[in-house]
Design an enzyme around this catalytic site. Structure first.
Site, short mmCIF file in Angstrom:
data_model
loop_
_atom_site.label_atom_id
_atom_site.label_comp_id
_atom_site.label_asym_id
_atom_site.label_seq_id
_atom_site.Cartn_x
_atom_site.Cartn_y
_atom_site.Cartn_z
CD GLU A 173 -2.86 -2.02 5.43
OE1 GLU A 173 -2.91 -3.02 6.16
OE2 GLU A 173 -2.42 -0.92 5.83
CD GLU A 174 -1.59 1.99 7.43
OE1 GLU A 174 -2.36 1.60 8.33
OE2 GLU A 174 -0.39 1.68 7.39
CG HIS B 264 0.63 2.99 12.53
ND1 HIS B 264 -0.70 2.62 12.57
CD2 HIS B 264 1.09 2.52 11.34
CE1 HIS B 264 -1.01 1.94 11.48
NE2 HIS B 264 0.07 1.87 10.71
CG ASP C 252 2.87 0.38 7.88
OD1 ASP C 252 2.65 -0.34 6.89
OD2 ASP C 252 2.03 0.56 8.79
CD GLU D 240 1.23 -4.21 6.04
OE1 GLU D 240 1.86 -3.51 6.87
OE2 GLU D 240 0.26 -3.80 5.40
CG ASP E 30 -3.06 3.67 2.39
OD1 ASP E 30 -2.43 2.68 1.95
OD2 ASP E 30 -4.03 3.56 3.17
CG HIS F 148 -0.30 -0.04 2.55
ND1 HIS F 148 0.07 1.09 3.24
CD2 HIS F 148 0.04 -1.08 3.34
CE1 HIS F 148 0.60 0.75 4.40
NE2 HIS F 148 0.61 -0.58 4.49
#
Length: 383
Positions: A141-142, A356, A107, A170, A75, A73
């Site tokens: 995805e997020e 994150h 990520d 991931e 995003d 992903h």
């Protein structure tokens, strides 16, 4: 900061992607950059936009033979308070300790860069490789994940596309690159439970029915329930209450209802229907007036030892000297959608210690090692 001219092709691309503020579901032209690179070495490109989400599907090779797909992903999650970052979150700076800093470094824009560079090299080294190399990339995805990988997989199924193996980028590693790969994930089943009582005055409890008092024993039993034993690949199913709400805010009013949000992370030893039936039985046992809304985020999936896991493990060992540890711990990923195609799925990416978080970062040199791991996996499976 390392001068751009001194960066490897993987790090140059990773920095370019990180500098694009693609906060979910915005792609910020990350996919255009990836498609330009892949198209230049002969990949067939198919952009797929669903609602406000950008996706693409790309393939190189023939229909004859197995298909190895790289999935990921573009995003990223929001930065949080920018003033708390040591560096600008989208600056893509390599600091004095050799850490690549920026939102998405771990990520998962670092993995995306490694996938692209490994695939460029592979199709140039093996132009007549067997089967197909594929990419399935999304910008959702997020976020809700309704119009991303899930939607692309549904389209691929409708076209009877084949997908034998998939590596999801991931950040699977915990301390050192490649120390852990994810060969499965638990299922996720959420629920919103409403228990109805009767509002009244706290001084006249006989004229009211307090839903907090009524629900407490049932919730305690749900929390104490032993749902399954797990198995060799999965820990026992877990149940967690995440939110509990009731009351008007007044101290002299018995509330009329209670809502509870809870979640199961469940193994292959339990089924959705089985968990729902057992919850209903416990609620009925306590003679509650209740209703419940269920939300299934994903079923559990597992890739047992076989061609993909063997190739990935051997490549990690060859590049890093480490024995990798397969694991099914952690949250859900888009691998849950891809696994519904009967695909062997493994997640392999950088160290996840800062994902994150403010000051997300990874060891920059790990991305060149990750590129080599992806490349060697391609060679083992498709050369």
């Amino acid at each position: 900061m390392t001068a751009p001219a001194e960066l490897s092709p993987t790090l140059q691309l990773a920095c370019d992607l990180i500098r694009r503020p693609s906060v979910t579901p915005v792609d910020a032209d990350c996919q255009t950059q990836m498609m330009n690179r892949l198209g230049a070495v002969g990949f067939q490109l198919e952009p797929m936009r669903f609602e406000d989400v950008d996706n693409f599907w790309a393939t190189h090779g023939t229909q004859d033979g197995p298909v190895l797909c790289f999935a990921g992903h573009t995003d990223v999650v929001p930065t949080g308070p920018v003033q708390q970052w040591q560096h600008e979150p989208f600056e893509a700076l390599i600091d004095a300790d050799g850490m690549l800093c920026g939102r998405g470094a771990a990520d998962m824009k670092g993995s995306l860069a490694s996938m692209v560079v490994a695939s460029e090299r592979f199709v140039q080294d093996y132009p007549n490789h067997r089967g197909k190399v594929a990419f399935l990339i999304t910008s959702d995805e997020e976020g809700p994940a309704h119009h991303g990988t899930k939607a692309v997989v549904e389209l691929l199924k409708a076209r009877n596309e084949r997908l034998d193996w998939c590596i999801v980028g991931e950040p699977s590693s915990t301390t050192l690159l490649g120390d852990v790969v994810k060969n499965g994930r638990r299922g996720s089943l959420g629920a919103k439970l409403t228990v109805r009582g009767k509002q009244g005055h706290v001084a006249y409890p006989h004229l009211a029915r307090n839903p907090i008092h009524l629900a407490a024993p049932a919730l305690a039993e749900l929390a104490a329930e032993h749902w399954d034993e797990g198995n060799a690949f999965f820990p026992p199913t877990s149940f967690q209450i995440s939110n509990l709400n009731s009351g008007t805010g007044a101290t002299n009013v018995v509330p009329g209802d209670l809502t509870a949000l809870f979640n199961f992370r469940f193994s292959t030893e339990s089924t959705v229907e089985g968990l729902q039936e057992r919850v209903a039985a416990i609620l009925d046992k306590h003679q509650l007036e209740w209703s419940i809304d269920w939300a299934l985020s994903g079923l559990p999936f597992l890739t047992e030892p076989g061609e993909l896991l063997d190739a990935v493990s051997s490549s990690i060992k060859a590049v890093t000297g480490r024995e990798t540890q397969p694991s099914t711990s952690g949250g859900t990923s888009d691998g849950r959608f891809i696994a519904t195609m009967g695909t062997q799925v493994v997640e392999l990416g950088p160290v996840n210690a800062t994902i994150h978080q403010v000051d997300e970062r990874i060891l920059a040199s790990d991305l060149d090692l990750l590129t080599e791991i992806y490349y060697q996996t391609l060679v083992r499976l498709l050369a």
